[in-house]
Structure formats: structure tokens, C-alpha cells
Write an enzyme that holds these catalytic residues in place. Structure first.
Site, mmCIF file in Angstrom:
data_model
loop_
_atom_site.group_PDB
_atom_site.id
_atom_site.type_symbol
_atom_site.label_atom_id
_atom_site.label_comp_id
_atom_site.label_asym_id
_atom_site.label_seq_id
_atom_site.Cartn_x
_atom_site.Cartn_y
_atom_site.Cartn_z
ATOM 1 N N ALA A 1 85.900 58.164 35.032
ATOM 2 C CA ALA A 1 84.592 58.033 35.683
ATOM 3 C C ALA A 1 83.534 57.654 34.660
ATOM 4 O O ALA A 1 83.694 57.903 33.465
ATOM 5 C CB ALA A 1 84.204 59.344 36.359
ATOM 6 N N CYS A 2 82.456 57.063 35.154
ATOM 7 C CA CYS A 2 81.270 56.795 34.343
ATOM 8 C C CYS A 2 80.075 56.939 35.285
ATOM 9 O O CYS A 2 80.142 57.713 36.232
ATOM 10 C CB CYS A 2 81.346 55.411 33.678
ATOM 11 S SG CYS A 2 81.356 54.034 34.836
ATOM 12 N N LEU A 3 79.017 56.196 35.064
ATOM 13 C CA LEU A 3 77.866 56.306 35.950
ATOM 14 C C LEU A 3 78.122 55.617 37.285
ATOM 15 O O LEU A 3 77.894 56.195 38.346
ATOM 16 C CB LEU A 3 76.608 55.739 35.293
ATOM 17 C CG LEU A 3 75.332 55.883 36.114
ATOM 18 C CD1 LEU A 3 74.994 57.358 36.356
ATOM 19 C CD2 LEU A 3 74.175 55.180 35.428
#
Length: 105
Positions: A60-62
């Protein structure tokens, strides 16, 4: 592409099935708010820390861009059973889900 894109609604199911969640944002971003239980593994540190990835893994990231880059990189390094969280932490928050601040998963 040898990783699977998943949506935020699928994340809990994948985690119950044994997937580990990794957040590849930089530490300051992670500390401002992350999905509870996500392990911070900044994209800038990924090449040196590939051995820490436990499969199956959700990245995941933003918003899903950096995590897709990370999943592609990890796939090229031979890591199997990878998933990219489409929409990322922002999508998680848009759905009204809990985020946690600080350094702890």
C-alpha cells in the site's frame, strides 16, 4: 504484471487469509496516518530490505502508484504472491475507515 490489484474492501479478507500489509510511503507520511497493522517499508529502502517481505503480501501507499512500483520491483526480485492495494490509504480513508498515527503498525 505478476501481482494482483485488490480493492480496499478486499483487504480485511486477504489479511485474515494470512497476507501481511506493507506501507511503502516514507516514514513521515506513514507516521501521519496509516492503515492499522501496516508495516512501514519505505520505497526508498526497499532494495535493501527485500528479504523482509513475507508472502502473501499486500503493498500500500497513499493512492496506489508507489505500491504498484514496489510490487513490480518485488516481482522482478522473485517475490511471489503480491497484491497492490488500489486506492491505497487515501481510498481506505475515503471509505471512513480507521487510520493510526505514529510509528507502530
Amino acid at each position: 504484471m505478476s501481482y494482483q490489484d485488490i480493492f480496499t474492501a478486499e483487504l480485511d479478507f486477504k489479511r485474515r487469509a494470512g497476507a501481511t500489509l506493507y506501507d511503502v510511503r516514507e516514514r513521515d507520511e506513514y507516521e501521519q496516518g496509516h492503515i492499522p497493522g501496516a508495516i512501514n517499508l519505505p520505497l526508498s529502502e526497499l532494495p535493501a530490505r527485500v528479504g523482509e517481505i513475507q508472502s502473501p503480501a499486500v503493498i500500500a501507499c497513499l493512492s496506489g502508484g508507489r505500491s504498484a512500483q514496489a510490487a513490480s520491483y518485488l516481482d522482478a526480485q522473485g517475490v511471489a504472491d503480491l497484491m497492490n492495494l488500489t486506492g491505497g490509504t487515501m481510498g481506505w480513508m475515503r471509505e471512513g475507515r480507521e487510520v493510526k498515527a505514529g510509528t507502530q503498525p
